[in-house]
Write an enzyme that holds these catalytic residues in place. Structure first.
Site, short mmCIF file in Angstrom:
data_model
loop_
_atom_site.label_atom_id
_atom_site.label_comp_id
_atom_site.label_asym_id
_atom_site.label_seq_id
_atom_site.Cartn_x
_atom_site.Cartn_y
_atom_site.Cartn_z
CD GLU A 113 -3.09 -1.27 2.23
OE1 GLU A 113 -4.09 -1.18 1.86
OE2 GLU A 113 -2.67 -0.86 3.47
CB CYS A 126 2.67 7.23 3.53
SG CYS A 126 3.44 5.96 4.84
CB CYS A 133 6.92 -5.59 8.78
SG CYS A 133 7.97 -4.59 9.44
CB CYS A 137 5.72 -3.08 16.30
SG CYS A 137 7.54 -2.53 15.79
CB CYS A 140 2.54 -2.14 13.81
SG CYS A 140 2.76 -1.71 12.25
CB CYS A 371 0.77 5.91 11.75
SG CYS A 371 1.29 7.42 11.27
N1 SAH Z 1 9.51 0.35 10.36
C1 SAH Z 1 9.66 1.60 10.17
C2 SAH Z 1 8.62 2.37 9.32
C3 SAH Z 1 7.19 2.33 9.73
S1 SAH Z 1 6.73 3.84 10.14
C4 SAH Z 1 9.44 2.21 11.84
O1 SAH Z 1 8.97 1.19 12.39
O2 SAH Z 1 9.78 3.34 11.85
C5 SAH Z 1 5.16 3.75 10.30
C6 SAH Z 1 5.15 4.36 11.79
O3 SAH Z 1 3.73 4.22 12.70
C7 SAH Z 1 6.09 3.89 13.09
O4 SAH Z 1 6.48 4.85 13.89
C8 SAH Z 1 5.13 3.07 13.89
O5 SAH Z 1 5.52 2.58 14.71
C9 SAH Z 1 3.84 3.59 13.67
N2 SAH Z 1 2.71 2.84 13.97
C10 SAH Z 1 2.59 1.56 13.65
N3 SAH Z 1 1.27 1.14 14.18
C11 SAH Z 1 0.79 2.14 14.70
C12 SAH Z 1 -0.77 2.33 15.09
N4 SAH Z 1 -1.45 1.43 15.06
N5 SAH Z 1 -0.99 3.83 15.51
C13 SAH Z 1 -0.22 4.74 15.41
N6 SAH Z 1 0.90 4.51 14.83
C14 SAH Z 1 1.45 3.35 14.55
#
Ligand code: SAH
Length: 387
Positions: A113, A126, A133, A137, A140, A371
């Site tokens: 996406e 974005c 991945c 996390c 996420c 995000c």
């Molecule tokens: N792998 C990289 C790139 C992803 S960036 C990283 O971790 O930085 C996407 C951003 O959104 C990251 O900061 C991630 O931690 C955040 N994110 C992931 N899931 C989320 C959620 N459910 N709500 C808000 N932010 C989230």
């Protein structure tokens, strides 16, 4: 049988002849040197590679026939042997807030996406770096999809090119853009490597793609308009700063190793102290170019005033700003978003210590484009299917 008699029975005629697979080479995603080598031009014609680069990356033209500054012979040769490819957008969703999300499918069927976030003063794309991945996390959505594969440089750069197609943003019009000229209000001014995947676990392809994106005779986005976000792949951070010089964002999300080990499991490999040291050493960071620390706000998990104060203490000495991200829910997510007042109280503490700490406005939540909400249905092929 004489020559006029059809040599096929009617039943045969219904079976269409198998179409040969397209074996032409896709020119997108090659470096300038690779492009010149692939075209295999005699020395006197090397300038043609540069002309072609301009058509592909500056004008967004995909049909060699429309590349009118190239000789007819050269265009014919290009059409026979090469293509300027794009992924297929299998979904094109628009949020009530204007955010737009494309699900892009690559020739092997894998999907990622890409999200466009229009704002008053800028428009941000974005971009994803991997299908799925490896990081898992806990908050996420992409983390619930195991890694399928890295994206190639072409697949990364064509996310931007396809978004430009759909937004009608090429200077002299591509097929989808009609004949329009480049809009004075550019819709893609910034890129964030914040889509699916961990860009520093696919560094070579991400770097190759961003070098094309930054090339002055092509897509021409400045490194100051590009931000790469990492969950903290410490050994790759310095190289990223030295070679690409893009802005860095770090997904911190917790102020103790105990909690970060759980919600960002990569922390077990590269704990907070090591990560912050790598941030202190990030080439090119300064008070004018600060590192962004992303902090997802999870109700009752990491959102207390004491944690805000600890965050400030940890960041001491680092040119930093903090981006607070209200948790974006996804189906059966194990967390909740704190109240606005809890987020504001946290932000106030960080702000009072001198760090800018904007709360990121969730965009595109209704189309799962915010995000951490990105996910595709791509599955890793079973071993038996590959064999
Ligand atoms: N792998 C990289 C790139 C992803 S960036 C990283 O971790 O930085 C996407 C951003 O959104 C990251 O900061 C991630 O931690 C955040 N994110 C992931 N899931 C989320 C959620 N459910 N709500 C808000 N932010 C989230």
């Amino acid at each position: 049988m004489d020559a006029a008699t059809p040599d096929k029975t009617p039943a045969d005629q219904e079976i269409s002849a198998p179409t040969a697979p397209d074996t032409r080479v896709d020119l997108v995603g090659l470096t300038r040197e690779e492009l010149a080598a692939t075209l295999d031009l005699p020395p006197a014609e090397r300038f043609r590679a540069r002309q072609l680069w301009h058509w592909i990356y500056s004008r967004g033209v995909v049909d060699f026939e429309q590349m009118t500054t190239l000789s007819k012979d050269f265009r014919n040769r290009l059409t026979a042997d090469f293509i300027v490819g794009r992924p297929v957008a299998t979904k094109d969703l628009q949020s009530v807030d204007g955010t737009r999300k494309w699900l892009l499918k690559y020739p092997d069927g894998q999907e990622v996406e890409t999200v466009h976030i229009p704002e008053e003063e800028r428009g941000t794309l974005c971009v994803s770096s991997q299908v799925g991945c490896t990081l898992t996390c806990k908050f996420c959505h992409t983390g619930t999809q195991t890694l399928v594969r890295n994206l190639t440089a072409r697949e990364i750069v064509t996310q931007l090119m396809t978004a430009r197609d759909y937004l009608g943003e090429w200077p002299y019009g591509s097929k989808k853009a009609g004949a329009g000229n480049l809009s004075p209000d550019r819709q893609i001014t910034n890129i964030v490597m914040m889509g699916m995947g961990e860009p520093l676990y696919n560094y070579d392809n991400v770097a190759a793609a961003l070098k094309i994106v930054m090339d002055h005779e092509g897509l021409s986005l400045s490194k100051r308009k590009i931000t790469l976000s990492t969950a903290g792949v410490v050994p790759m951070m310095r190289r990223c700063g030295e070679e690409l010089g893009v802005n860095l964002a770090v997904s911190l999300h917790a102020v103790t190793d105990e909690l970060r080990d759980v919600i960002v499991p990569l922390n077990k490999k590269y704990p907070i102290a090591e990560l912050l040291d790598a941030c202190r050493d990030y080439p090119g960071s300064s008070n004018a170019r600060r590192i962004t620390f992303e902090y997802v706000m999870l109700k009752g998990v990491n959102d207390s005033p004491a944690e805000a104060r600890e965050l400030v203490r940890l960041l001491r000495g680092i040119p930093a700003k903090v981006n607070l991200i209200p948790f974006n829910a996804w189906p059966s997510a194990p967390y909740e978003c704190p109240s606005k007042s809890a987020i504001d109280a946290f932000a106030d503490i960080v702000n009072a210590a001198g760090y800018s700490s904007p709360v990121r406005t969730p965009r595109g939540r209704d189309i799962l484009a915010a995000c951490g909400q990105l996910k595709s249905e791509s599955l890793r092929p079973r071993k038996s299917a590959i064999a």
